[in-house]
Design a protein around this motif. Structure first.
Motif, short mmCIF file in Angstrom:
data_model
loop_
_atom_site.label_atom_id
_atom_site.label_comp_id
_atom_site.label_asym_id
_atom_site.label_seq_id
_atom_site.Cartn_x
_atom_site.Cartn_y
_atom_site.Cartn_z
N ARG A 233 -18.01 15.03 -45.87
CA ARG A 233 -17.36 13.72 -45.71
C ARG A 233 -17.18 13.28 -44.26
O ARG A 233 -16.74 12.16 -44.01
N SER A 234 -17.55 14.12 -43.31
CA SER A 234 -17.40 13.72 -41.90
C SER A 234 -18.72 13.71 -41.14
O SER A 234 -18.82 13.07 -40.09
N VAL B 133 -15.24 18.92 -44.92
CA VAL B 133 -15.46 18.43 -43.56
C VAL B 133 -16.92 18.03 -43.35
O VAL B 133 -17.22 16.95 -42.83
N LEU C 296 -17.71 16.99 -33.26
CA LEU C 296 -17.01 16.39 -34.39
C LEU C 296 -16.38 17.46 -35.28
O LEU C 296 -15.22 17.33 -35.70
N ARG D 253 -12.42 17.91 -36.39
CA ARG D 253 -12.00 17.80 -37.78
C ARG D 253 -11.32 19.09 -38.26
O ARG D 253 -10.36 19.03 -39.05
#
Length: 392
Positions: free
Chosen positions: A222-223, A219, A266, A270
């Protein structure tokens, strides 16, 4: 009358502060049970004003006259740790210890309050004795929402915390985000139990949750923008009781840390999306519960500049590098008013919360100097004129 130096006055009061620190260290109290700690500190403070009790076991005490005041926070709670320091004044409360330096912070605050009283209280001081820094519900949040800070016209808040990661005597006084927001999550995956010899007839909640835990490791990488700091960590996992039974329920808990509000939001999104979709792929259902904790701790840049000037004038080394994904509920004060949390290097060679953590009297002096610099810097911020370093 001979001119007296503020910093020399502080050193005089540190003699009694060292005694207070040992008394507090011998009688630690867990979060929510800090009544004795509160009363011991109140007895050591100057003036005759009546304290205001807040947040169950907390209190605030105004020193000085009317008008906007400067708050200094002292957190009171100890930890469920069995002390192994070996000193004669070790904890007398089995399984409870001041392993985070709160006893030092409180004693330093008492010395600063007496010093401010000695110099005539150029700006009123509000001593904030805060319970429950180490646990939820947050004592700082309760005080911030109580209304007492508005009633007392508290315009600035100052805090300092020992930090063994810094060299002894160094004070980190950093603008912007210095501690992360801190939230907790729980993931409960429900499937269909069955015999372990016939896994095709069951929906394996353990496997679904295990793959969720692995997926959550991506998470942040990559986010989240690589230039931003964040942590998603799973810290507990429970599932099943028998070796030959596929469990129908699996549960994990963990922590979420971020240094920006948008990153925090965020991560919440996620974690829910990953958990629900991985579980669905295994024929299971995931429910995610997020417990929102402290916000990001943002130090006011103007206040940092003024405090740093006070520290530098006393030849106290100042660091502008230390930021961490640790959390402190001091951030609830920083949401409401210009605030600064400083981190003070410690001579102790063990980490915070360790059973052998034992700051020295030199560390006590360093924390007191940081808090006094905070008060003087805040005085400049509120009055627009530099604080006198000396008074008659």
């Amino acid at each position: 009358m001979a001119e007296r130096n503020i910093w020399a006055l502080l050193d005089q009061h540190l003699v009694d502060a060292a005694v207070l620190r040992r008394t507090l260290h011998q009688q630690p109290e867990l979060s929510g049970d800090e009544s004795l700690t509160r009363d011991l500190v109140l007895e050591a403070l100057p003036g005759t004003a009546t304290p205001t009790k807040v947040a169950e076991t907390g209190a605030v005490l105004r020193i000085g006259g009317p008008g906007p005041c400067i708050g200094i926070r002292g957190e009171m709670d100890a930890l469920p740790v069995t002390e192994r320091s070996g000193v004669p004044w070790a904890s007398r409360n089995p399984g409870v210890m001041h392993a985070c330096g709160h006893d030092v912070h409180l004693a330093a605050l008492a010395a600063v309050a007496r010093t401010v009283q000695d110099i005539g209280v150029p700006v009123p001081l509000l001593v904030v004795l805060q319970p429950r820094e180490e646990t939820y519900p947050s004592g700082a949040k309760d005080i911030a929402e109580h209304g007492v800070l508005d009633t007392e016209d508290c315009a600035v808040m100052i805090g300092a915390h020992l930090q063994p990661a810094l060299p002894a005597g160094v004070v980190a006084c950093v603008p912007g985000g210095v501690n992360a927001s801190s939230d907790e999550f729980e993931i409960v995956v429900r499937g269909e139990s069955g015999h372990a010899a016939y896994p095709h007839l069951a929906d394996d909640s353990l496997l679904a949750l295990a793959e969720t835990v692995v997926a959550l490791q991506s998470v942040v990488s990559r986010s989240v923008d690589p230039m931003r700091s964040a942590v998603v960590g799973v810290s507990s996992f429970q599932a099943g009781q028998a070796a030959n039974v596929v469990p129908d329920v699996a549960r994990a808990t963990g922590t979420i840390r971020a240094l920006a509000p948008e990153t925090r939001a965020l991560l919440h999104e996620r974690i829910v999306a990953v958990s629900e979709n991985v579980a669905r792929a295994h024929g299971c259902e995931a429910k995610v519960r997020i417990t929102v904790g402290e916000p990001v701790l943002e130090n006011d840049p103007r206040l940092v500049e003024m405090i740093s000037a006070q520290l530098t004038a006393q030849n106290i080394p100042v660091s502008t590098d230390l930021r961490s994904l640790g959390a402190d509920d001091f951030s609830y004060f920083a949401e409401r008013m210009p605030s600064t949390m400083m981190f003070v290097g410690s001579e102790g060679n063990t980490s915070l919360h360790a059973p052998t953590f034992l700051p020295t009297d030199t560390d006590l002096r360093a924390v007191a100097q940081a808090l006094l610099a905070g008060y003087l810097g805040a005085t400049t911020l509120l009055t627009g004129t530099p604080s006198r370093r000396n008074t008659e």
